[in-house]
Enzyme design. Structure first.
Site, PDB file in Angstrom:
ATOM      1  N   GLU A 106       1.864  31.035  10.105  1.00 35.64           N
ATOM      2  CA  GLU A 106       2.987  30.899  10.916  1.00 35.64           C
ATOM      3  C   GLU A 106       2.954  29.707  11.261  1.00 35.64           C
ATOM      4  OE1 GLU A 106       3.942  34.214  13.557  1.00 35.64           O
ATOM      5  OE2 GLU A 106       4.832  32.632  15.038  1.00 35.64           O
TER       6      GLU A 106
ATOM      7  N   ASP B 177       9.006  38.844  17.834  1.00 38.72           N
ATOM      8  CA  ASP B 177       8.008  38.135  18.664  1.00 38.72           C
ATOM      9  C   ASP B 177       8.748  37.714  19.864  1.00 38.72           C
ATOM     10  OD1 ASP B 177       6.001  36.855  19.711  1.00 38.72           O
ATOM     11  OD2 ASP B 177       5.835  35.583  17.924  1.00 38.72           O
TER      12      ASP B 177
ATOM     13  N   HIS C 183      10.430  28.796  16.178  1.00 35.08           N
ATOM     14  CA  HIS C 183       9.521  27.665  15.465  1.00 35.08           C
ATOM     15  C   HIS C 183      10.268  26.733  14.890  1.00 35.08           C
ATOM     16  CE1 HIS C 183       5.751  30.509  16.303  1.00 35.08           C
ATOM     17  NE2 HIS C 183       6.424  30.056  17.502  1.00 35.08           N
TER      18      HIS C 183
ATOM     19  N   ASP D 282      -4.531  41.745  22.383  1.00 28.69           N
ATOM     20  CA  ASP D 282      -3.487  42.521  22.770  1.00 28.69           C
ATOM     21  C   ASP D 282      -3.922  43.782  23.264  1.00 28.69           C
ATOM     22  OD1 ASP D 282      -1.832  40.198  22.052  1.00 28.69           O
ATOM     23  OD2 ASP D 282      -1.160  41.487  20.258  1.00 28.69           O
TER      24      ASP D 282
ATOM     25  N   ASP E  30      11.064  32.338  23.144  1.00 28.59           N
ATOM     26  CA  ASP E  30      11.039  33.789  22.538  1.00 28.59           C
ATOM     27  C   ASP E  30      12.021  34.856  22.938  1.00 28.59           C
ATOM     28  OD1 ASP E  30       8.829  33.126  20.789  1.00 28.59           O
ATOM     29  OD2 ASP E  30       7.350  33.533  22.482  1.00 28.59           O
TER      30      ASP E  30
ATOM     31  N   HIS F 156      -2.279  41.186  18.234  1.00 29.65           N
ATOM     32  CA  HIS F 156      -3.477  40.538  18.079  1.00 29.65           C
ATOM     33  C   HIS F 156      -4.770  41.474  18.716  1.00 29.65           C
ATOM     34  CE1 HIS F 156      -0.306  37.803  19.211  1.00 29.65           C
ATOM     35  NE2 HIS F 156      -0.996  36.742  18.497  1.00 29.65           N
TER      36      HIS F 156
HETATM   37  C1  XUL Z   1       3.425  31.871  19.117  1.00 25.14           C
HETATM   38  C2  XUL Z   1       3.753  32.891  18.043  1.00 25.14           C
HETATM   39  C3  XUL Z   1       2.574  34.025  18.056  1.00 25.14           C
HETATM   40  C4  XUL Z   1       2.411  34.354  16.480  1.00 25.14           C
HETATM   41  C5  XUL Z   1       1.190  35.315  16.555  1.00 25.14           C
HETATM   42  O1  XUL Z   1       4.364  30.892  19.108  1.00 25.14           O
HETATM   43  O2  XUL Z   1       4.702  33.052  17.629  1.00 25.14           O
HETATM   44  O3  XUL Z   1       3.045  35.010  18.748  1.00 25.14           O
HETATM   45  O4  XUL Z   1       3.646  35.014  16.163  1.00 25.14           O
HETATM   46  O5  XUL Z   1       0.061  34.822  16.767  1.00 25.14           O
HETATM   47 CO    CO Z   2       5.349  34.429  15.971  1.00 26.83          CO
END
Ligand code: XUL
Ligand code: CO
Length: 432
Positions: free
Chosen positions: A229, A336, A268, A101, A306, A98
């Site tokens: 996403e 991620d 997710h 970052d 994560d 991003h």
């Molecule tokens: C948040 C997530 C993010 C996206 C990119 O849950 O997964 O890190 O992958 O913005």
């Molecule tokens: Co993600």
């Protein structure tokens, strides 16, 4: 190499090693006609490895990295040096980032873009030197307080405009660095309470914003995929891009189903009450599968933890659906994933990624073998075999009354057949 990772030699494939090495991921091994590394297309996520400091809602940072705090361009460059060192230790072919970052927040939009471009210059050289590519770029439209009520769905039109400027800058940089995809995760695109929310207007704005992103992609000749996403909740209580099915409905509504695909994250999918393979299979079926974030959640804690993947059977079923649909093509396997906050050391970061790459390699190879052996497809075809005869196919072109008349004339009495789930699970177990 001097820096945070300088004590760690580039990892080799060594099934006998009990140190830092790949025990399963042999990057150049040919599977289904091409090297594993070209199937799996691993990417390191910049944010969790180089920006997150180990803090959680109850405590501050635990990691002591030489490039913290993230408040100067000098430290941002030091972070880039170390990031590329780590990509090389891992032999990771890609990374993702991003804007937030890679550069410290400036005090204006234009200063943000200037800093982003300055770091992109650094990246450009490093990518050329190392051969590491950009799997995807993205904009962080969720951390700063200006986004607290949404990004493109913010009630304040100035925030919408801010997002347009930021996304344009991030798409330009992604294009310049030959990114293969551009991701939009709707971090704050959702709402906390309907009492203050015009849901219809917010969805319209989000649809218009995404259409503009697609228009801009074509305008600049960016060849990467635009990916959404999905995530069901967190940070907002109700997220507009809940899961693959919701995103597909949204894309159809705005006529974007041939322009935008999905980046599916395992954690997710779990939060949405689905399995990872369900989300992948559905996206493949709808023609919108793009890429994956291969990081799991803890099944007990119920939030987005994560974590690096460590469950071979789960990973195998995910890659099975990916392979069945034709593989990752322009997408990749992005981790991620972040360390647990007690994993303080440089070699913890390496071990997290290396273990994940090994788990993915094992799962992928099992998936490829199941597919090559027709182990699941043969029984699946058998289950639907009745539909291969002409009469059955004709029925689909017929109408309700004609079908009813035939069924009644033939005095049909269908007999149930076993779905054989346990036998199929036993077959999968032989491969994983
Ligand atoms: C948040 C997530 C993010 C996206 C990119 O849950 O997964 O890190 O992958 O913005
Ligand atoms: Co993600």
């Amino acid at each position: 190499m001097t820096g945070y990772f300088s004590d760690i030699a580039p990892l080799r494939f060594d099934p006998e090693s009990d140190g830092l090495a790949f025990r399963h991921y042999d990057a150049d091994r040919i599977v289904m006609g091409k090297p594993l590394k070209d199937h799996l297309r691993f990417a390191v996520a910049y944010w969790h490895s180089f920006v997150w400091d180990g803090s959680d809602p109850f405590g501050g940072g635990t990691f002591d990295r030489p490039w913290f705090p993230a408040d100067s361009m000098e430290l941002a460059k030091q972070r880039a040096d170390n990031a590329f060192d780590m990509f090389q230790v891992l032999g990771a072919p890609y990374f993702c980032f991003h804007d937030h970052d890679v550069r410290p927040e400036g005090d204006s939009l234009t200063e943000n873009h200037r800093r982003l471009n300055e770091i992109a210059d650094v990246f450009e050289h490093k990518m050329e030197d190392t051969g590491v590519g950009l799997l995807w770029g993205t904009a962080n439209l969720f951390t700063h307080r200006r986004f607290m009520s949404g990004a493109a769905t913010n009630p304040d039109p100035d925030v919408f405009a801010w997002c347009a400027s930021t996304v344009r800058a991030c798409m330009d940089v992604t294009h310049r660095l030959n990114g293969e995809n551009y991701v939009l995760w709707g971090g704050r695109e959702g709402y906390e309470t309907l009492l203050n929310t015009d849901l219809g207007q917010e969805l319209d704005h989000m649809g218009r914003f995404l259409s503009m992103v697609v228009e801009y992609k074509h305008k600049i000749g960016f060849k990467g995929q635009i990916l959404i996403e999905p995530k069901p909740q967190e940070p907002s209580k109700h997220q507009y891009d809940y899961d693959v099915a919701t995103v597909y409905g949204f894309l159809k509504r705005f006529g974007l189903e041939n322009e935008v695909r999905v980046n599916i994250e395992q954690g997710h999918a779990i939060l949405a009450g689905h399995s990872f393979e369900h989300e992948i299979a559905l996206a493949q079926t709808l023609g919108i599968f793009g890429s994956i974030d291969m990081n799991r959640n803890d099944y007990q804690s119920g939030w987005d933890t994560d974590q690096f993947p460590n469950n071979v059977p789960e990973v195998a079923l995910a890659y099975y659906e990916i392979l069945k649909g034709g593989g990752l093509t322009q997408g990749g396997t992005n981790f991620d994933a972040k360390l647990r906050r007690q994993s303080l050391d440089a070699d913890d970061l390496i071990a997290g990624h290396a273990g994940a790459m090994d788990v993915c390699a094992r799962g992928f190879e099992a998936a490829a073998k199941m597919l090559a052996d027709d182990a699941l497809e043969q029984p699946r075809r058998e289950r639907y075999a009745g539909w291969t005869n002409d009469a059955a196919q004709q029925m689909l072109k017929s109408d309700l009354a004609s079908i009813a008349e035939r069924a009644e004339a033939d005095d049909l009495n269908p007999q149930p057949k076993s779905g054989r789930q346990e036998k199929l699970e036993n077959i999968v177990n032989r491969y994983v």
